[in-house]
Design a protein around this motif. Structure first.
Motif, PDB file in Angstrom:
ATOM      1  N   SER A  21      -6.595 -17.590  -3.785  1.00 33.75           N
ATOM      2  CA  SER A  21      -7.171 -16.828  -4.887  1.00 33.75           C
ATOM      3  C   SER A  21      -7.447 -15.390  -4.462  1.00 33.75           C
ATOM      4  N   SER A  22      -7.977 -15.219  -3.269  1.00 37.50           N
ATOM      5  CA  SER A  22      -8.275 -13.889  -2.754  1.00 37.50           C
ATOM      6  C   SER A  22      -6.995 -13.066  -2.586  1.00 37.50           C
ATOM      7  N   ILE A  23      -5.946 -13.694  -2.109  1.00 35.17           N
ATOM      8  CA  ILE A  23      -4.663 -12.997  -1.948  1.00 35.17           C
ATOM      9  C   ILE A  23      -4.108 -12.580  -3.302  1.00 35.17           C
ATOM     10  N   LYS A  24      -4.166 -13.479  -4.285  1.00 34.59           N
ATOM     11  CA  LYS A  24      -3.677 -13.145  -5.627  1.00 34.59           C
ATOM     12  C   LYS A  24      -4.461 -11.983  -6.223  1.00 34.59           C
ATOM     13  N   LYS A  25      -5.779 -12.001  -6.028  1.00 38.93           N
ATOM     14  CA  LYS A  25      -6.626 -10.927  -6.531  1.00 38.93           C
ATOM     15  C   LYS A  25      -6.255  -9.600  -5.862  1.00 38.93           C
ATOM     16  N   SER A  26      -6.048  -9.634  -4.568  1.00 42.11           N
ATOM     17  CA  SER A  26      -5.678  -8.434  -3.825  1.00 42.11           C
ATOM     18  C   SER A  26      -4.319  -7.903  -4.263  1.00 42.11           C
ATOM     19  N   GLN A  27      -3.373  -8.800  -4.490  1.00 45.86           N
ATOM     20  CA  GLN A  27      -2.051  -8.380  -4.960  1.00 45.86           C
ATOM     21  C   GLN A  27      -2.152  -7.710  -6.325  1.00 45.86           C
ATOM     22  N   LYS A  28      -2.976  -8.269  -7.195  1.00 49.60           N
ATOM     23  CA  LYS A  28      -3.163  -7.696  -8.530  1.00 49.60           C
ATOM     24  C   LYS A  28      -3.772  -6.303  -8.418  1.00 49.60           C
ATOM     25  N   GLU A  29      -4.797  -6.164  -7.574  1.00 45.92           N
ATOM     26  CA  GLU A  29      -5.427  -4.855  -7.382  1.00 45.92           C
ATOM     27  C   GLU A  29      -4.419  -3.840  -6.857  1.00 45.92           C
ATOM     28  N   TYR A  30      -3.588  -4.261  -5.915  1.00 48.00           N
ATOM     29  CA  TYR A  30      -2.583  -3.361  -5.363  1.00 48.00           C
ATOM     30  C   TYR A  30      -1.605  -2.918  -6.443  1.00 48.00           C
ATOM     31  N   LEU A  31      -1.116  -3.871  -7.239  1.00 47.89           N
ATOM     32  CA  LEU A  31      -0.158  -3.541  -8.287  1.00 47.89           C
ATOM     33  C   LEU A  31      -0.764  -2.611  -9.337  1.00 47.89           C
ATOM     34  N   GLU A  32      -2.090  -2.691  -9.524  1.00 48.24           N
ATOM     35  CA  GLU A  32      -2.782  -1.826 -10.479  1.00 48.24           C
ATOM     36  C   GLU A  32      -3.153  -0.473  -9.854  1.00 48.24           C
ATOM     37  N   GLY A  33      -2.804  -0.289  -8.588  1.00 49.14           N
ATOM     38  CA  GLY A  33      -3.086   0.979  -7.922  1.00 49.14           C
ATOM     39  C   GLY A  33      -4.500   1.102  -7.379  1.00 49.14           C
ATOM     40  N   ASN A  34      -5.210  -0.006  -7.306  1.00 50.24           N
ATOM     41  CA  ASN A  34      -6.591   0.001  -6.817  1.00 50.24           C
ATOM     42  C   ASN A  34      -6.624  -0.196  -5.302  1.00 50.24           C
ATOM     43  N   TYR A  35      -6.256   0.854  -4.586  1.00 50.60           N
ATOM     44  CA  TYR A  35      -6.266   0.816  -3.134  1.00 50.60           C
ATOM     45  C   TYR A  35      -6.343   2.248  -2.615  1.00 50.60           C
ATOM     46  N   PHE A  36      -6.617   2.368  -1.325  1.00 48.28           N
ATOM     47  CA  PHE A  36      -6.672   3.668  -0.678  1.00 48.28           C
ATOM     48  C   PHE A  36      -5.552   3.742   0.349  1.00 48.28           C
ATOM     49  N   SER A  37      -4.927   4.899   0.448  1.00 48.80           N
ATOM     50  CA  SER A  37      -3.897   5.059   1.470  1.00 48.80           C
ATOM     51  C   SER A  37      -4.557   5.193   2.835  1.00 48.80           C
ATOM     52  N   ASN A  38      -3.811   4.907   3.849  1.00 46.01           N
ATOM     53  CA  ASN A  38      -4.316   5.023   5.209  1.00 46.01           C
ATOM     54  C   ASN A  38      -4.744   6.459   5.498  1.00 46.01           C
ATOM     55  N   ASP A  39      -3.963   7.425   5.026  1.00 48.74           N
ATOM     56  CA  ASP A  39      -4.291   8.835   5.251  1.00 48.74           C
ATOM     57  C   ASP A  39      -5.619   9.208   4.602  1.00 48.74           C
ATOM     58  N   SER A  40      -5.845   8.751   3.369  1.00 41.78           N
ATOM     59  CA  SER A  40      -7.088   9.114   2.693  1.00 41.78           C
ATOM     60  C   SER A  40      -8.300   8.468   3.377  1.00 41.78           C
ATOM     61  N   VAL A  41      -8.134   7.252   3.880  1.00 41.02           N
ATOM     62  CA  VAL A  41      -9.221   6.597   4.604  1.00 41.02           C
ATOM     63  C   VAL A  41      -9.500   7.328   5.910  1.00 41.02           C
ATOM     64  N   ASN A  42      -8.451   7.731   6.606  1.00 44.30           N
ATOM     65  CA  ASN A  42      -8.636   8.487   7.851  1.00 44.30           C
ATOM     66  C   ASN A  42      -9.339   9.816   7.593  1.00 44.30           C
TER      67      ASN A  42
END
Length: 76
Positions: A46-67
């Motif tokens: 369930s957690s993986i599916k939720k994470s995949q959905k968030e990623y597909l919706e653009g709800n993530y931070f790039s590595n560069d922006s986090v750095n």
């Protein structure tokens, strides 16, 4: 040598071995290979599916922006 030929060669050699400790060691190696199959709980799936959905919706931070954000925090 093909994979099938190699398997048959290994099986043939193992069938000639009578050393119990050696056979146990081989068995341990083979068990560790088969244990590499990951079995997930329903919560993990369930957690993986939720994470995949968030990623597909653009709800993530790039590595560069986090750095960049971390660098800002470290400078404070």
């Amino acid at each position: 040598m093909s994979t099938i030929e190699l398997k048959n060669l290994v099986i043939s050699k193992i069938s000639e071995v009578n050393d119990e400790a050696f056979l146990l060691a081989i068995n341990t190696i083979l068990d560790s290979k088969s244990e590499s199959i990951l079995i997930l709980s329903d919560d993990q799936k369930s957690s993986i599916k939720k994470s995949q959905k968030e990623y597909l919706e653009g709800n993530y931070f790039s590595n560069d922006s986090v750095n960049e954000e971390m660098e800002k925090w470290l400078k404070q």
